[in-house]
Design a protein around this motif. Sequence first.
Motif, PDB file in Angstrom:
ATOM      1  N   TYR A   1       0.832  -1.197   0.000  1.00 52.39           N
ATOM      2  CA  TYR A   1       0.000   0.000   0.000  1.00 52.39           C
ATOM      3  C   TYR A   1       0.875   1.260   0.000  1.00 52.39           C
ATOM      4  N   GLU A   2       1.883   1.277   0.844  1.00 52.61           N
ATOM      5  CA  GLU A   2       2.754   2.448   0.945  1.00 52.61           C
ATOM      6  C   GLU A   2       3.571   2.658  -0.334  1.00 52.61           C
ATOM      7  N   VAL A   3       4.057   1.588  -0.923  1.00 48.53           N
ATOM      8  CA  VAL A   3       4.795   1.705  -2.187  1.00 48.53           C
ATOM      9  C   VAL A   3       3.858   2.221  -3.283  1.00 48.53           C
ATOM     10  N   ALA A   4       2.641   1.705  -3.317  1.00 48.06           N
ATOM     11  CA  ALA A   4       1.664   2.139  -4.317  1.00 48.06           C
ATOM     12  C   ALA A   4       1.334   3.623  -4.148  1.00 48.06           C
ATOM     13  N   ILE A   5       1.181   4.064  -2.922  1.00 50.69           N
ATOM     14  CA  ILE A   5       0.909   5.484  -2.658  1.00 50.69           C
ATOM     15  C   ILE A   5       2.058   6.336  -3.194  1.00 50.69           C
ATOM     16  N   GLY A   6       3.281   5.884  -2.978  1.00 48.27           N
ATOM     17  CA  GLY A   6       4.438   6.609  -3.496  1.00 48.27           C
ATOM     18  C   GLY A   6       4.436   6.696  -5.013  1.00 48.27           C
ATOM     19  N   LEU A   7       4.092   5.604  -5.661  1.00 43.90           N
ATOM     20  CA  LEU A   7       4.023   5.601  -7.123  1.00 43.90           C
ATOM     21  C   LEU A   7       2.927   6.539  -7.619  1.00 43.90           C
ATOM     22  N   LEU A   8       1.774   6.481  -6.961  1.00 44.02           N
ATOM     23  CA  LEU A   8       0.648   7.314  -7.380  1.00 44.02           C
ATOM     24  C   LEU A   8       0.887   8.793  -7.071  1.00 44.02           C
ATOM     25  N   ALA A   9       1.748   9.084  -6.107  1.00 45.41           N
ATOM     26  CA  ALA A   9       2.054  10.478  -5.792  1.00 45.41           C
ATOM     27  C   ALA A   9       2.846  11.135  -6.920  1.00 45.41           C
ATOM     28  N   ARG A  10       3.584  10.325  -7.677  1.00 48.61           N
ATOM     29  CA  ARG A  10       4.397  10.864  -8.769  1.00 48.61           C
ATOM     30  C   ARG A  10       3.578  11.105 -10.028  1.00 48.61           C
TER      31      ARG A  10
ATOM     32  N   GLU B   1      -0.304   9.419 -12.282  1.00 48.26           N
ATOM     33  CA  GLU B   1      -1.387   8.444 -12.339  1.00 48.26           C
ATOM     34  C   GLU B   1      -0.848   7.138 -12.913  1.00 48.26           C
ATOM     35  N   HIS B   2      -1.376   6.023 -12.445  1.00 49.23           N
ATOM     36  CA  HIS B   2      -1.036   4.700 -12.963  1.00 49.23           C
ATOM     37  C   HIS B   2      -2.326   3.930 -13.206  1.00 49.23           C
ATOM     38  N   SER B   3      -2.316   3.074 -14.208  1.00 48.61           N
ATOM     39  CA  SER B   3      -3.443   2.167 -14.403  1.00 48.61           C
ATOM     40  C   SER B   3      -3.321   1.038 -13.383  1.00 48.61           C
ATOM     41  N   ARG B   4      -4.394   0.331 -13.199  1.00 50.94           N
ATOM     42  CA  ARG B   4      -4.376  -0.797 -12.256  1.00 50.94           C
ATOM     43  C   ARG B   4      -3.323  -1.823 -12.676  1.00 50.94           C
ATOM     44  N   ARG B   5      -3.253  -2.106 -13.981  1.00 49.32           N
ATOM     45  CA  ARG B   5      -2.280  -3.096 -14.449  1.00 49.32           C
ATOM     46  C   ARG B   5      -0.851  -2.621 -14.222  1.00 49.32           C
ATOM     47  N   GLU B   6      -0.592  -1.339 -14.467  1.00 46.63           N
ATOM     48  CA  GLU B   6       0.755  -0.816 -14.222  1.00 46.63           C
ATOM     49  C   GLU B   6       1.163  -1.006 -12.769  1.00 46.63           C
ATOM     50  N   LEU B   7       0.271  -0.637 -11.868  1.00 49.93           N
ATOM     51  CA  LEU B   7       0.568  -0.815 -10.440  1.00 49.93           C
ATOM     52  C   LEU B   7       0.784  -2.283 -10.112  1.00 49.93           C
ATOM     53  N   SER B   8      -0.069  -3.122 -10.640  1.00 52.69           N
ATOM     54  CA  SER B   8       0.056  -4.551 -10.403  1.00 52.69           C
ATOM     55  C   SER B   8       1.409  -5.069 -10.875  1.00 52.69           C
ATOM     56  N   ASP B   9       1.820  -4.651 -12.067  1.00 52.35           N
ATOM     57  CA  ASP B   9       3.106  -5.082 -12.612  1.00 52.35           C
ATOM     58  C   ASP B   9       4.271  -4.604 -11.751  1.00 52.35           C
ATOM     59  N   LYS B  10       4.186  -3.366 -11.280  1.00 54.36           N
ATOM     60  CA  LYS B  10       5.273  -2.804 -10.482  1.00 54.36           C
ATOM     61  C   LYS B  10       5.348  -3.401  -9.080  1.00 54.36           C
TER      62      LYS B  10
END
Length: 152
Positions: free
Chosen positions: A8-17, A19-28
Amino acid sequence: MEVEQELYEVAIGLLARREHSRRELSDKLRGRAGDGGALDRVLDRLAEEGLQSDVRFAASFVRARVERGQGSLRIRQELGQKGVDSETQALALEDCEVDWFERALAVKVKRFGGAPPEDRREYARQARFLSYRGFTGEQVQYALENRDALDF
């Protein structure tokens, strides 16, 4: 629960930079997730909280690609590669309110100038360029045969 919180925290960091699609987040995040269930729960939570949205991602992505001079076909293809469903793609492209014919003309003028192509070879070269950028055949033809381009 510890893995979920980290994801969750890593995802929040990515989204702070950006927008990401669900698949992009999933892949990362896939490499950090122990089991698939934790990752799905985190992605669902982000969507429920409004922190991740494929609709918002698609709108942002379309705006950025239009500014880069890409056509709707290429944008749609790239959105598909990012995991955005076709309905969301269509909505994002409709909402951007771009005249794709005029956009193709603007890209042509920026790259090749306002004069029409001198011969068939140059016409084909410019047509390939615009097609690669993702404009339809009709849009390419409009851009290459528009005599008013000098006024652009």
